[in-house]
Design a protein around this motif. Structure first.
Motif, PDB file in Angstrom:
ATOM      1  N   ALA A 161       0.835  -1.205   0.000  1.00  0.00           N
ATOM      2  CA  ALA A 161       0.000   0.000   0.000  1.00  0.00           C
ATOM      3  C   ALA A 161       0.867   1.253   0.000  1.00  0.00           C
ATOM      4  CB  ALA A 161      -0.920  -0.010   1.215  1.00  0.00           C
ATOM      5  N   ARG A 192     -10.814   9.629  -1.178  1.00  0.00           N
ATOM      6  CA  ARG A 192      -9.986   8.487  -0.778  1.00  0.00           C
ATOM      7  C   ARG A 192     -10.615   7.174  -1.227  1.00  0.00           C
ATOM      8  NH1 ARG A 192      -7.154  10.298   4.996  1.00  0.00           N
ATOM      9  NH2 ARG A 192      -6.289  12.235   4.142  1.00  0.00           N
ATOM     10  N   ALA A 196      -8.755   4.476  -3.452  1.00  0.00           N
ATOM     11  CA  ALA A 196      -8.731   3.063  -3.076  1.00  0.00           C
ATOM     12  C   ALA A 196      -9.166   2.181  -4.240  1.00  0.00           C
ATOM     13  CB  ALA A 196      -9.635   2.838  -1.864  1.00  0.00           C
ATOM     14  N   ASP A 197     -10.230   2.582  -4.933  1.00  0.00           N
ATOM     15  CA  ASP A 197     -10.723   1.785  -6.058  1.00  0.00           C
ATOM     16  C   ASP A 197      -9.744   1.788  -7.225  1.00  0.00           C
ATOM     17  OD1 ASP A 197     -12.981   1.076  -4.706  1.00  0.00           O
ATOM     18  OD2 ASP A 197     -14.320   2.474  -5.727  1.00  0.00           O
ATOM     19  N   LEU A 201      -7.031  -0.984  -3.151  1.00  0.00           N
ATOM     20  CA  LEU A 201      -6.892  -0.981  -1.699  1.00  0.00           C
ATOM     21  C   LEU A 201      -8.247  -0.702  -1.064  1.00  0.00           C
ATOM     22  CD1 LEU A 201      -3.683   1.255  -1.481  1.00  0.00           C
ATOM     23  CD2 LEU A 201      -3.758  -1.240  -1.258  1.00  0.00           C
ATOM     24  N   THR A 202      -8.321  -0.785   0.251  1.00  0.00           N
ATOM     25  CA  THR A 202      -9.522  -0.355   0.958  1.00  0.00           C
ATOM     26  C   THR A 202      -9.365   1.111   1.337  1.00  0.00           C
ATOM     27  OG1 THR A 202      -8.678  -0.915   3.154  1.00  0.00           O
ATOM     28  CG2 THR A 202      -9.807  -2.670   1.916  1.00  0.00           C
ATOM     29  N   ILE A 203     -10.489   1.780   1.562  1.00  0.00           N
ATOM     30  CA  ILE A 203     -10.433   3.184   1.951  1.00  0.00           C
ATOM     31  C   ILE A 203      -9.725   3.343   3.291  1.00  0.00           C
ATOM     32  CG2 ILE A 203     -12.741   3.109   2.988  1.00  0.00           C
ATOM     33  CD1 ILE A 203     -13.114   6.005   2.105  1.00  0.00           C
ATOM     34  N   GLU A 204      -9.888   2.364   4.182  1.00  0.00           N
ATOM     35  CA  GLU A 204      -9.218   2.432   5.484  1.00  0.00           C
ATOM     36  C   GLU A 204      -7.699   2.372   5.312  1.00  0.00           C
ATOM     37  OE1 GLU A 204     -13.331   1.024   5.934  1.00  0.00           O
ATOM     38  OE2 GLU A 204     -11.638   0.264   4.741  1.00  0.00           O
ATOM     39  N   THR A 205      -7.242   1.524   4.389  1.00  0.00           N
ATOM     40  CA  THR A 205      -5.800   1.410   4.152  1.00  0.00           C
ATOM     41  C   THR A 205      -5.240   2.695   3.560  1.00  0.00           C
ATOM     42  OG1 THR A 205      -5.948  -0.983   3.846  1.00  0.00           O
ATOM     43  CG2 THR A 205      -4.025   0.117   2.910  1.00  0.00           C
ATOM     44  N   VAL A 206      -5.971   3.296   2.621  1.00  0.00           N
ATOM     45  CA  VAL A 206      -5.522   4.561   2.033  1.00  0.00           C
ATOM     46  C   VAL A 206      -5.413   5.636   3.112  1.00  0.00           C
ATOM     47  CG1 VAL A 206      -6.173   6.446   0.481  1.00  0.00           C
ATOM     48  CG2 VAL A 206      -6.370   4.076  -0.288  1.00  0.00           C
ATOM     49  N   SER A 207      -6.440   5.777   3.931  1.00  0.00           N
ATOM     50  CA  SER A 207      -6.436   6.806   4.972  1.00  0.00           C
ATOM     51  C   SER A 207      -5.307   6.570   5.972  1.00  0.00           C
ATOM     52  CB  SER A 207      -7.785   6.821   5.699  1.00  0.00           C
ATOM     53  OG  SER A 207      -8.825   7.183   4.820  1.00  0.00           O
TER      54      SER A 207
END
Length: 245
Positions: A161, A192, A196-197, A201-207
């Motif tokens: 990530a 975000r 992520a899309d 990744l997931t939005i949580e991982t991006v944040s």
């Protein structure tokens, strides 16, 4: 006394959008002769979009092709299981919508209020047949689209990530420079979730990753939609897999 400069007359006759456009070095029309510009303008229309407004949907008849003048456009596809994959973000100077199959292969949606040049695909094809310089410009833009697609394949590959987000931010910086904007801070108008899309990744991982990169002094987040690249060398090391962090 000499007559009026034909190029100045072309600019004067080109309408508000062309007169105000500062994309002469990066847009689809960049480098065209006055005659080429005149022919292109003869088939051009304008389109303004609000944020989240759809330009066209995947599967629609490909009636028009577009060039971004202002704003940011998101391209996405629906996967067979119903999930969405964001496949690209387009900025001023970018060109999209050309489809050899007769139907759009993706959905295009405005992320922010946007202004587009719109060209009838049928009339554009007829114009390409008689304007070699325009055909060459189209080939160049299609090669650029292929390069962006290859870059996304790299991002969706075996990167962490942290590597993906570093690569993504540096890619946005390079594209800003190509538009003659500063390399930093950069505009990041997408949400975000959209990031992520795009990155798989997931939005949580991006944040979480952006927050960690900020704490590490790699980036600053001075305001929504803006990222300051504080340590470009560090970002390059991460993107290239040369950092153990």
């Amino acid at each position: 006394m000499n007559g009026p400069d034909p190029l100045l007359k072309l600019v004067a006759d080109s309408g508000p959008l062309c007169r105000c456009c500062d994309l002469e070095d990066s847009a689809f029309c960049a480098g065209l002769s006055p005659e080429g510009l005149r022919r292109l303008r003869s088939i051009r229309g304008n389109l303004t979009c609000e944020a989240q407004e759809t330009v066209f949907r995947e599967g629609d008849n490909a009636e028009n092709i577009y060039s971004v003048v202002e704003g940011c456009i998101k391209l996405s596809k629906l996967l067979s299981d119903g999930r969405r994959q964001v496949i690209g973000f387009l900025f001023p100077g970018d060109f999209f919508g050309f489809s050899p199959s007769g139907a759009y292969g993706y959905t295009a949606e405005a992320i922010s209020p946007s202004t587009l040049c719109r060209f009838s695909e049928q009339r554009m094809k007829a114009l390409l047949a008689t304007t070699p310089e325009l055909e060459q410009r189209l080939r160049t833009r299609l090669v650029m689209e292929l390069a962006f697609a290859q870059e996304q394949m790299l991002l969706l590959g075996r990167m962490s990530a942290r590597e993906k987000i570093s690569h993504f931010l540096l890619m946005l910086s390079r594209r800003a420079v190509a538009r003659q904007d500063p390399p930093s801070p950069i505009a990041v108008p997408m949400s975000r979730l959209d990031m992520a899309d795009y990155l798989g990744l997931t939005i949580e991982t991006v944040s979480r990753t952006l927050t960690t990169m900020k704490k590490d002094g790699l980036i600053a987040l001075p305001s929504p939609g803006i990222v300051d690249l504080l340590d470009r060398d560090g970002l390059h090391r991460i993107a290239d897999g040369r950092d153990g962090g």
